[in-house]
Design a protein around this motif. Structure first.
Motif, PDB file in Angstrom:
ATOM      1  N   VAL A 121       0.837  -1.204   0.000  1.00  0.00           N
ATOM      2  CA  VAL A 121       0.000   0.000   0.000  1.00  0.00           C
ATOM      3  C   VAL A 121       0.869   1.250   0.000  1.00  0.00           C
ATOM      4  CG1 VAL A 121      -1.711   1.316   1.306  1.00  0.00           C
ATOM      5  CG2 VAL A 121      -1.940  -1.173   1.080  1.00  0.00           C
ATOM      6  N   SER A 122       1.939   1.220   0.779  1.00  0.00           N
ATOM      7  CA  SER A 122       2.858   2.357   0.825  1.00  0.00           C
ATOM      8  C   SER A 122       3.429   2.652  -0.560  1.00  0.00           C
ATOM      9  CB  SER A 122       3.989   2.076   1.813  1.00  0.00           C
ATOM     10  OG  SER A 122       4.988   3.060   1.739  1.00  0.00           O
ATOM     11  N   ALA A 123       3.876   1.614  -1.256  1.00  0.00           N
ATOM     12  CA  ALA A 123       4.449   1.796  -2.595  1.00  0.00           C
ATOM     13  C   ALA A 123       3.409   2.330  -3.571  1.00  0.00           C
ATOM     14  CB  ALA A 123       5.013   0.459  -3.094  1.00  0.00           C
ATOM     15  N   VAL A 124       2.164   1.857  -3.433  1.00  0.00           N
ATOM     16  CA  VAL A 124       1.092   2.326  -4.310  1.00  0.00           C
ATOM     17  C   VAL A 124       0.817   3.802  -4.069  1.00  0.00           C
ATOM     18  CG1 VAL A 124      -1.385   2.163  -4.741  1.00  0.00           C
ATOM     19  CG2 VAL A 124      -0.002   0.085  -4.645  1.00  0.00           C
ATOM     20  N   LEU A 125       0.764   4.200  -2.796  1.00  0.00           N
ATOM     21  CA  LEU A 125       0.488   5.597  -2.482  1.00  0.00           C
ATOM     22  C   LEU A 125       1.570   6.506  -3.039  1.00  0.00           C
ATOM     23  CD1 LEU A 125      -0.832   5.385   1.194  1.00  0.00           C
ATOM     24  CD2 LEU A 125      -2.123   5.507  -0.935  1.00  0.00           C
ATOM     25  N   ILE A 126       2.812   6.063  -2.961  1.00  0.00           N
ATOM     26  CA  ILE A 126       3.918   6.880  -3.458  1.00  0.00           C
ATOM     27  C   ILE A 126       3.901   6.939  -4.990  1.00  0.00           C
ATOM     28  CG2 ILE A 126       6.428   7.035  -3.651  1.00  0.00           C
ATOM     29  CD1 ILE A 126       6.593   5.808  -0.851  1.00  0.00           C
ATOM     30  N   SER A 127       3.732   5.791  -5.622  1.00  0.00           N
ATOM     31  CA  SER A 127       3.864   5.715  -7.079  1.00  0.00           C
ATOM     32  C   SER A 127       2.644   6.237  -7.823  1.00  0.00           C
ATOM     33  CB  SER A 127       4.126   4.260  -7.500  1.00  0.00           C
ATOM     34  OG  SER A 127       5.300   3.769  -6.883  1.00  0.00           O
ATOM     35  N   ASP A 135      -3.750  11.950  -5.918  1.00  0.00           N
ATOM     36  CA  ASP A 135      -5.050  11.449  -6.352  1.00  0.00           C
ATOM     37  C   ASP A 135      -5.818  11.048  -5.095  1.00  0.00           C
ATOM     38  OD1 ASP A 135      -7.237   9.864  -7.194  1.00  0.00           O
ATOM     39  OD2 ASP A 135      -6.193   9.313  -9.036  1.00  0.00           O
ATOM     40  N   PRO A 136      -6.732  11.882  -4.606  1.00  0.00           N
ATOM     41  CA  PRO A 136      -7.429  11.588  -3.348  1.00  0.00           C
ATOM     42  C   PRO A 136      -8.179  10.259  -3.359  1.00  0.00           C
ATOM     43  CG  PRO A 136      -7.775  13.875  -3.995  1.00  0.00           C
ATOM     44  CD  PRO A 136      -7.124  13.198  -5.158  1.00  0.00           C
ATOM     45  N   ALA A 137      -8.715   9.845  -4.514  1.00  0.00           N
ATOM     46  CA  ALA A 137      -9.464   8.593  -4.570  1.00  0.00           C
ATOM     47  C   ALA A 137      -8.552   7.400  -4.278  1.00  0.00           C
ATOM     48  CB  ALA A 137     -10.125   8.443  -5.934  1.00  0.00           C
ATOM     49  N   ILE A 138      -7.384   7.378  -4.898  1.00  0.00           N
ATOM     50  CA  ILE A 138      -6.439   6.277  -4.665  1.00  0.00           C
ATOM     51  C   ILE A 138      -5.889   6.332  -3.244  1.00  0.00           C
ATOM     52  CG2 ILE A 138      -4.195   5.337  -5.318  1.00  0.00           C
ATOM     53  CD1 ILE A 138      -4.750   6.195  -8.181  1.00  0.00           C
ATOM     54  N   ILE A 139      -5.486   7.528  -2.818  1.00  0.00           N
ATOM     55  CA  ILE A 139      -4.906   7.662  -1.475  1.00  0.00           C
ATOM     56  C   ILE A 139      -5.941   7.295  -0.415  1.00  0.00           C
ATOM     57  CG2 ILE A 139      -3.878   9.250   0.169  1.00  0.00           C
ATOM     58  CD1 ILE A 139      -2.878  10.906  -2.202  1.00  0.00           C
ATOM     59  N   PHE A 169       3.474  10.021   6.409  1.00  0.00           N
ATOM     60  CA  PHE A 169       2.350  10.636   7.126  1.00  0.00           C
ATOM     61  C   PHE A 169       2.296  12.142   6.859  1.00  0.00           C
ATOM     62  CE2 PHE A 169       2.065   7.150  10.568  1.00  0.00           C
ATOM     63  CZ  PHE A 169       1.012   6.543   9.909  1.00  0.00           C
ATOM     64  N   LEU A 170       3.451  12.789   6.850  1.00  0.00           N
ATOM     65  CA  LEU A 170       3.493  14.229   6.612  1.00  0.00           C
ATOM     66  C   LEU A 170       3.022  14.563   5.197  1.00  0.00           C
ATOM     67  CD1 LEU A 170       4.203  17.035   7.666  1.00  0.00           C
ATOM     68  CD2 LEU A 170       6.549  16.667   6.868  1.00  0.00           C
ATOM     69  N   ALA A 171       3.480  13.786   4.215  1.00  0.00           N
ATOM     70  CA  ALA A 171       3.054  14.016   2.831  1.00  0.00           C
ATOM     71  C   ALA A 171       1.550  13.797   2.682  1.00  0.00           C
ATOM     72  CB  ALA A 171       3.821  13.094   1.886  1.00  0.00           C
ATOM     73  N   LEU A 172       1.016  12.784   3.350  1.00  0.00           N
ATOM     74  CA  LEU A 172      -0.419  12.506   3.282  1.00  0.00           C
ATOM     75  C   LEU A 172      -1.227  13.613   3.953  1.00  0.00           C
ATOM     76  CD1 LEU A 172      -0.239   8.705   4.132  1.00  0.00           C
ATOM     77  CD2 LEU A 172      -0.969   9.670   1.940  1.00  0.00           C
ATOM     78  N   ALA A 173      -0.708  14.130   5.064  1.00  0.00           N
ATOM     79  CA  ALA A 173      -1.414  15.192   5.782  1.00  0.00           C
ATOM     80  C   ALA A 173      -1.510  16.466   4.954  1.00  0.00           C
ATOM     81  CB  ALA A 173      -0.709  15.482   7.113  1.00  0.00           C
ATOM     82  N   ARG A 174      -0.624  16.647   3.998  1.00  0.00           N
ATOM     83  CA  ARG A 174      -0.618  17.849   3.159  1.00  0.00           C
ATOM     84  C   ARG A 174      -1.556  17.738   1.961  1.00  0.00           C
ATOM     85  NH1 ARG A 174       5.953  18.746   3.549  1.00  0.00           N
ATOM     86  NH2 ARG A 174       5.898  20.042   5.445  1.00  0.00           N
ATOM     87  N   VAL A 175      -2.192  16.605   1.784  1.00  0.00           N
ATOM     88  CA  VAL A 175      -3.186  16.454   0.717  1.00  0.00           C
ATOM     89  C   VAL A 175      -4.494  17.038   1.231  1.00  0.00           C
ATOM     90  CG1 VAL A 175      -4.434  14.848  -0.765  1.00  0.00           C
ATOM     91  CG2 VAL A 175      -2.044  14.382  -0.131  1.00  0.00           C
ATOM     92  N   ARG A 176      -4.928  18.123   0.650  1.00  0.00           N
ATOM     93  CA  ARG A 176      -6.111  18.841   1.140  1.00  0.00           C
ATOM     94  C   ARG A 176      -7.381  18.175   0.634  1.00  0.00           C
ATOM     95  NH1 ARG A 176      -2.657  20.457   4.610  1.00  0.00           N
ATOM     96  NH2 ARG A 176      -1.395  22.293   4.075  1.00  0.00           N
TER      97      ARG A 176
END
Length: 523
Positions: A121-127, A135-139, A169-176
């Motif tokens: 899942v981590s690799a998918v979120l990054i790639s 992409d909020p839907a994928i994330i 976590f920090l990168a994900l938190a910055r997705v508005r």
């Protein structure tokens, strides 16, 4: 464990693509189709999209999930398909299937860790999700998988934390996006609430930076997924975390490089950010909704809020004088809203703190740091009375918002209720006459019910306090003030003792022209 995990997932909002079907789905590569063969067979369908939806539907019911687990070991096949990074619409569908497979099923939850599901899942979120454009839907779909898995036990939480904290976590938190922030809050809370070592990391600088970004996101997009956002803030700011001050500073527009977050709240300039106002507004909601009992708030938390009030009040008084028009609260002006919310929080603390003979550490600490002086100074500024902030009373300060003056009086009244040391403090600060004046304000559109709150506050100030009663009696005899009838209650009035010349609060039924009037308490 099964029922608990499945019920937790129901609190997560569906992704925006939960019901939608792309009329022109992207073509799958030959490799993707090969990886889908076991899934197509299990769903008895030749259509990849239909197969993924059917399997997700089956896995969402207890009986269907049980059959899938016993007849087909689909989880490794789903992980391999996810890892192959299929087109976005298929990736979201496969992540939804993965979430349903691990929800409430112990065997699949263990298999998820055994097959490095968190790494996949981590690799998918990054790639495919975070970079180059989030992409909020994928994330969101990926995080909902992790949110469910985090409910399974400590090994699962540790695996997720090790793979995501702090960078991801920090990168994900910055997705508005609400699709991202809701499950992210659930993951953080679940991991930290049960594992003290992880909570300690969240309270450190890297962790607070993550929470600050979440506050920024939620202040823009809101939240839907239960109370996970409020739980995170309660745990960090109100419970054993005690880091409201640190988080508040991180949300300021301009942070001083040497700001000491362990001391009193330091304001770099005279303005506040909308995110800071939103943080305090959420704390008020936590108290009002009963998620946190204000009686359990720490002294450090209370003093931090008082520091914020002092800073916001000082900035406001210096910049605003009469002549304008105040608006309803919240006003949309961050500096004014910070002032109003910090005052509201302090009133909650004074309402709920101990009184009389009980321990009263919070109120006593607030008094020792100048709470009453701050509140009385604000009233004097509004009245145009000279103070330490303004030596000459040439103009009055514009009321920040409709009801502000009333809120100040109400907070003083809450603080004085059955607390003699507070009543004495107000008298020593020459506050009795000032508060009595609030009882005579009528038809004030900017402060509805100010008179009623003033009368209530004066009752609290006089109750069981002979010294305060005597001061009020002297003011009446000197003709300085008129006391509203509501304040006296039934037949209570002021009389001068002929022998001593002192004014006393007495019962009218026992009053006479003879010497030695009967003295009573106004209880």
């Amino acid at each position: 464990m099964a029922s608990s995990s499945r019920s937790s997932t129901e609190q997560l909002p569906p992704s925006s693509q939960e019901q939608a079907t792309d009329p022109r789905p992207s073509k799958l590569s030959h490799q993707h189709r090969l990886l889908l063969v076991p899934l197509l067979a299990a769903a008895r369908s030749s259509n990849p999209e239909v197969a993924l939806r059917v399997l997700t539907s089956w896995a969402s019911s207890d009986s269907g999930l049980s059959n899938l687990v016993s007849d087909d070991n689909l989880l490794p096949d789903v992980l391999r398909f996810v890892q192959s990074l299929p087109p976005p619409e298929y990736l979201v569908l496969s992540l939804k299937l993965l979430r349903s497979l691990v929800a409430g099923e112990t065997a699949n939850q263990s298999a998820f860790i055994d097959f490095d599901g968190d790494g996949v899942v981590s690799a998918v979120l990054i790639s495919a999700g975070l970079y180059p454009d989030p992409d909020p839907a994928i994330i969101g779909a990926g995080l909902q998988v992790l949110a469910v898995v985090s409910q399974a036990g400590e090994p699962h939480r540790l695996a997720i934390w090790d793979g995501f904290f702090p960078t991801l976590f920090l990168a994900l938190a910055r997705v508005r996006s609400r699709e991202v922030s809701d499950p992210l809050c659930m993951i953080l809370y679940t991991c930290c609430y049960r594992i003290p070592a992880l909570f300690a990391q969240l309270l450190a600088e890297e962790g607070i930076a993550i929470v600050a970004e979440i506050v920024k996101t939620v202040s823009l997009v809101g939240y839907e997924g239960g109370d996970w956002f409020k739980r995170i803030l309660s745990m960090i700011c109100l419970d054993e975390g005690g880091q409201l001050n640190f988080l508040f500073l991180r949300l300021h527009r301009i942070r001083g490089p040497d700001a000491d977050y362990k001391g009193k709240a330091v304001v770099v300039d005279d303005s506040f950010s909308s995110e800071q106002a939103y943080l305090l507004a959420t704390v008020v909601e936590i108290f009002r909704e009963g998620m946190k009992d204000a009686r359990t708030a720490s002294v450090d938390f209370a003093l931090c809020v008082l520091g914020i009030l002092d800073d916001s009040a000082a900035a406001y008084v210096l910049d605003h004088v009469s002549g304008g028009k105040c608006g309803h609260f919240p006003t949309g002006d961050a500096s004014i809203d910070v002032l109003g919310y910090s005052l509201t929080i302090l009133k909650h603390l004074c309402d709920s703190a101990a009184s009389e003979e009980e321990e009263d550490d919070v109120v006593s600490s607030l008094l020792s740091r100048g709470l009453m002086e701050t509140l009385l100074r604000l009233l004097r500024e509004l009245e145009g009375i000279p103070s330490a902030t303004r030596r000459e009373a040439t103009t009055t300060t514009l009321c920040p918002y409709i009801g502000f003056r009333r809120d100040v009086v109400a907070t003083i009244g809450s603080c004085a209720y059955r607390r003699k040391h507070v009543q004495d403090r107000i008298r020593k600060c020459d506050g009795i006459l000032l508060l009595l004046q609030q009882c005579h304000v009528v038809d004030d559109d900017d402060n509805p019910f100010l008179r009623e709150w003033g009368i209530w506050t004066m009752r609290n100030l006089l109750e069981g306090n002979v010294e305060n009663q005597n001061v009020l009696g002297e003011l009446v005899i000197q003709g300085i003030v008129h006391v509203p009838d509501e304040l006296w209650g039934r037949g209570v009035t002021v009389e001068v003792d002929r022998k001593s010349g002192r004014a006393w609060i007495v019962n009218a039924s026992s009053s006479s022209s003879s010497s030695g009037s009967t003295k009573i308490k106004l209880d």
